[in-house]
Write a protein that holds these residues in place. Structure first.
Motif, PDB file in Angstrom:
ATOM      1  N   UNK A 124     -33.120   4.635   7.605  1.00 53.69           N
ATOM      2  CA  UNK A 124     -32.361   4.670   6.357  1.00 53.69           C
ATOM      3  C   UNK A 124     -32.243   3.284   5.736  1.00 53.69           C
TER       4      UNK A 124
ATOM      5  N   UNK B 208     -23.249   8.360  11.387  1.00 50.59           N
ATOM      6  CA  UNK B 208     -24.305   9.079  12.108  1.00 50.59           C
ATOM      7  C   UNK B 208     -24.972  10.089  11.175  1.00 50.59           C
ATOM      8  N   UNK B 209     -24.151  10.784  10.380  1.00 53.72           N
ATOM      9  CA  UNK B 209     -24.712  11.781   9.451  1.00 53.72           C
ATOM     10  C   UNK B 209     -25.603  11.113   8.411  1.00 53.72           C
ATOM     11  N   UNK B 210     -25.269   9.875   8.033  1.00 53.40           N
ATOM     12  CA  UNK B 210     -26.106   9.143   7.088  1.00 53.40           C
ATOM     13  C   UNK B 210     -27.328   8.525   7.753  1.00 53.40           C
ATOM     14  N   UNK B 211     -27.427   8.685   9.070  1.00 50.64           N
ATOM     15  CA  UNK B 211     -28.560   8.152   9.826  1.00 50.64           C
ATOM     16  C   UNK B 211     -28.727   6.656   9.608  1.00 50.64           C
TER      17      UNK B 211
ATOM     18  N   UNK C 185     -30.210   1.104   6.420  1.00 47.76           N
ATOM     19  CA  UNK C 185     -28.782   0.928   6.197  1.00 47.76           C
ATOM     20  C   UNK C 185     -28.113   0.644   7.538  1.00 47.76           C
TER      21      UNK C 185
ATOM     22  N   UNK D 205     -27.416   5.313  18.191  1.00 51.35           N
ATOM     23  CA  UNK D 205     -28.223   4.283  17.534  1.00 51.35           C
ATOM     24  C   UNK D 205     -27.740   2.923  18.048  1.00 51.35           C
TER      25      UNK D 205
END
Lengths: 331, 331
Positions: free
Chosen positions: A66, A119-122, A68, A143
């Motif tokens: 991502x 986590x949902x946004x990876x 990010x 991660x």
């Protein structure tokens, strides 16, 4: 939708303006496929005219990254975590990574909510920072994670911390090098790890030159002023090393009020190099710079390396820097 | 890849563990489709066991939104923009929006680089903030923008600013209500809009009670101390309203050194409610709270409304708040 104001132009708008198919427009802008240079140029001009910017989220999805990084902080007042955050942001932006800010305000529920959202946004990785140097419980996410300032209690994790011991010792060595031989230490609460570590380092570095036990109190100017009264009641000192710039500023103020010259009668050192305290003090403070922005930068670099596949680094200790000024050197 | 550490579990992993197809696993977790409750439950347990979190980027791509807002700041020292940022982050996180931090360090090239990156990431909107209250040039991006603290020079844009005029007038009215009739004003540089606006408001509110012209100098304690000498050379005052807490702290220190009692002889007001200054001052300062976190929260709310389709709001002025303490009220 008219009231929504400007609309982000899409690849289909570029294709329509250039009079080509969407897939041709995409190939032209990505410099792929077999196209005539004239077609490519027409698409590029259309993109420019519309102010089209390729959507980096497509690259992110196809690369599995991502680009990010999340930053979790508990320190809403920001004294310590803000410079760390700015250093991290600086190092990450050089690598085209965006930093998402999550301020938990010391609330465990907020922290857990933010972790789920990151986590949902990876996000590719997470930086965790706090307001105290005590170890904290590690977070459980799939991660890479690096802890800054507040280390993880798990020694296998990567934590970047300040070398409080080395910093405090450097202040004492500076006082010894100036010939001071009656050194007192005034610092923060005995329940704070940073105060305890700095006091232990001061005791070890000063040896026979230490006068009395380290004095623990609040991290405040008021305590610094009060500590001077306590010290002068019990004897004479020629130097006071302090656990923070706020304490040191209070020490200088009280010494001046009592007619003691800083540094001629008593040399004073601070800790933090918090400019609003260190420079406004009369005289300006010799102090120990925490180099927090550098700590943030190193944290981000280690996280980028872990995102790239490197193994965790364990505990990384960052040096501080003595900054000599008038409170020990005079004018 | 083994050294990359933890791996984010995917929907295919969940499906494999539950012994169903990927599309069945997806339906089960999204509560869609026709499935037996037993199947749904098995998929849920598999997801939980693996620590699977649905990828929010899919939702973002299909909705055309990224649920992300960029914050551009020029204020790397953070005095003003940090509380604004934290207020904005608080309001955005309540709406499941992430805040991406971009610190331009007052560099136009960095700003332009960040804007391109934010557009490529398809942020839903951008907040622009700075360190000065002077208007700044608007940014040109195809999504809603709100300016905070430093307004846009384009009056059609949405800018959320402090009511410096109202704040300064409230300090003077407080002094008048306490019976003070010889009020001096000491503030920052005449080249700073905030100093000029506060001085004009002070002149207007004080009327005949104002002694001399406003005194402009640095935003520093040193200037506050010096200004007291200047004022007392030219006459007597019973109150000094200051353009910042730093100046007010210097004013209090110098008055004490000259044997003038605060507030009995001279009442003093600050500006900012910067706790490290206002509370450490002797005595603690009556001051004007800028309410920057509230300003940040309002900024984020207006941006969310614009992302939802609302029209720009023009200039929005946020009230400050007088905080009375010992420097005017005594103990």
């Amino acid at each position: 939708m008219a009231s929504r104001g400007p609309v982000v132009p899409r690849i289909t708008d570029v294709a329509a303006l250039a009079g080509v198919s969407t897939s041709t427009a995409s190939k032209a802008l990505n410099d792929t496929g077999q196209l005539r240079e004239e077609t490519r140029e027409r698409v590029r001009r259309a993109a420019e005219q519309l102010g089209f910017t390729p959507d980096s989220r497509g690259r992110a999805l196809s690369s599995g990254r991502s680009y990010t990084v999340g930053l979790i902080t508990t320190d809403s007042s920001g004294r310590f975590s803000i410079p760390i955050m700015l250093g991290a942001e600086d190092a990450l932006s050089a690598g085209e990574m965006a930093l998402v800010l999550c301020d938990t305000r010391d609330d465990a529920l907020r922290e857990s909510h933010y972790l789920k959202s990151l986590v949902a946004r990876r996000v590719d990785g997470i930086i965790v920072t706090g307001r105290r140097t005590e170890p904290r419980a590690p977070i459980d996410v799939p991660m890479p994670v690096v802890y800054a300032f507040s280390p993880s209690s798990d020694p296998a994790g990567t934590s970047v911390v300040m070398d409080d011991h080395g910093g405090a010792a450097s202040a004492v060595r500076h006082l010894l090098s100036l010939g001071r031989r009656r050194i007192a230490h005034v610092t923060g609460p005995a329940t704070h790890r940073s105060a305890v570590v700095r006091a232990a380092a001061t005791v070890a570095a000063a040896g026979d030159a230490l006068i009395g036990e380290p004095l623990h109190g609040e991290w405040s100017e008021r305590w610094g002023r009060h500590a001077v009264d306590v010290l002068l009641r019990t004897g004479e000192v020629d130097a006071i090393s302090c656990g923070s710039d706020q304490i040191a500023r209070g020490v200088c103020d009280r010494l001046r009020e009592l007619g003691r010259a800083v540094p001629d009668d008593v040399a004073v050192t601070g800790f933090d190099n918090w400019s609003v305290m260190a420079l406004a003090s009369r005289p300006p403070l010799t102090t120990v710079d925490l180099r927090l922005e550098e700590l943030g930068r190193r944290t981000a670099q280690l996280l980028l390396e872990m995102i790239g596949g490197a193994a965790p680094s364990g505990l990384v200790s960052m040096p501080m820097e003595l900054v000599p000024r008038e409170s020990t050197l005079g004018t």
